[in-house]
Enzyme design. Sequence first.
Site, short mmCIF file in Angstrom:
data_model
loop_
_atom_site.label_atom_id
_atom_site.label_comp_id
_atom_site.label_asym_id
_atom_site.label_seq_id
_atom_site.Cartn_x
_atom_site.Cartn_y
_atom_site.Cartn_z
N SER A 47 0.79 -1.23 0.00
CA SER A 47 0.00 0.00 0.00
C SER A 47 0.82 1.28 0.00
O SER A 47 0.32 2.33 -0.38
CB SER A 47 -0.95 0.02 1.20
OG SER A 47 -0.23 0.15 2.41
N LYS A 117 0.36 4.67 6.67
CA LYS A 117 -0.11 5.45 5.52
C LYS A 117 0.44 6.87 5.65
O LYS A 117 1.06 7.24 6.64
CB LYS A 117 -1.64 5.51 5.47
CG LYS A 117 -2.36 4.18 5.63
CD LYS A 117 -2.25 3.29 4.42
CE LYS A 117 -3.04 1.99 4.64
NZ LYS A 117 -2.85 1.04 3.53
#
Length: 270
Positions: A47, A117
């Site tokens: 990701s 993230k």
Amino acid sequence: MSQASQKAAKAPTNELWDTIVVVVEALLIAIVLRSFLFQPFSIPTASMQQTLMIGDYFVANKFVWGYGKHSFSLGRYGNFTLLDFELPITGRIFGREPNRGDVAVFRPVPQTIEYIKRVVGLPGDKIQMKEGRLYINGTMVERTEVGKSTDTDSEGDTRDVTVYTETFPEGTTHTIQEISDDGPLDNTQEYVVPAGHYFMMGDNRDRSADSRVLASVGFVPATNLVAKAEARFFSITNNIPPWQIWQWPANVRWDRMFQSVYNQPPRVTK
């Protein structure tokens, strides 16, 4: 028994005790450092590629944002958790607030494991994706195409991607990847970030379950922040365990070691 004999008999015992004390002290120092200052993490998914690749190991700063209820987890090893408990606090103590563009380790509200993230939305911001483009407070974020590359996820699925540099309103830049501009999360509702929360997105935009998915990640409360990613210290392909030293020559990414996770050049193949 003579006095000399008694001293000789006591010497091994004293040496053993001294060794035990040194080992215990070293372990306590390591636990304190890991609990309050810096903690290592690894990357198992795609990701955050290219910023953090599968098999990257990085150190994260635990004090820069202060401490929240999840700050003192010492990590998970398979199904075993070394130490994981919640502090009875609802906010954060000490430290500063994250900046847009910081790479954050955090706990999504419904989850019991750490995610990593990039901080995209600050409290009060309006965030939306339209045709693959990120909008912050109604303004499209600047991005510049760098070239083409390929991306392989944790299942071994390889896709062609377009690589961009993206520039936030504050002027900070980072690298993102897109398989296309019409993926499932490339057109979204407008999200309004609540007070005391942050909006997180992965740099590998079409392969990231992040705050765009409200049911599984959603808005991240400040108290659920764990640490700010700082620098890679090891990197190996295919998630090979680092202790398999015999596999290092062919698989260690030497060019990714001991580097900041910020301001790194994009990698393109064509």
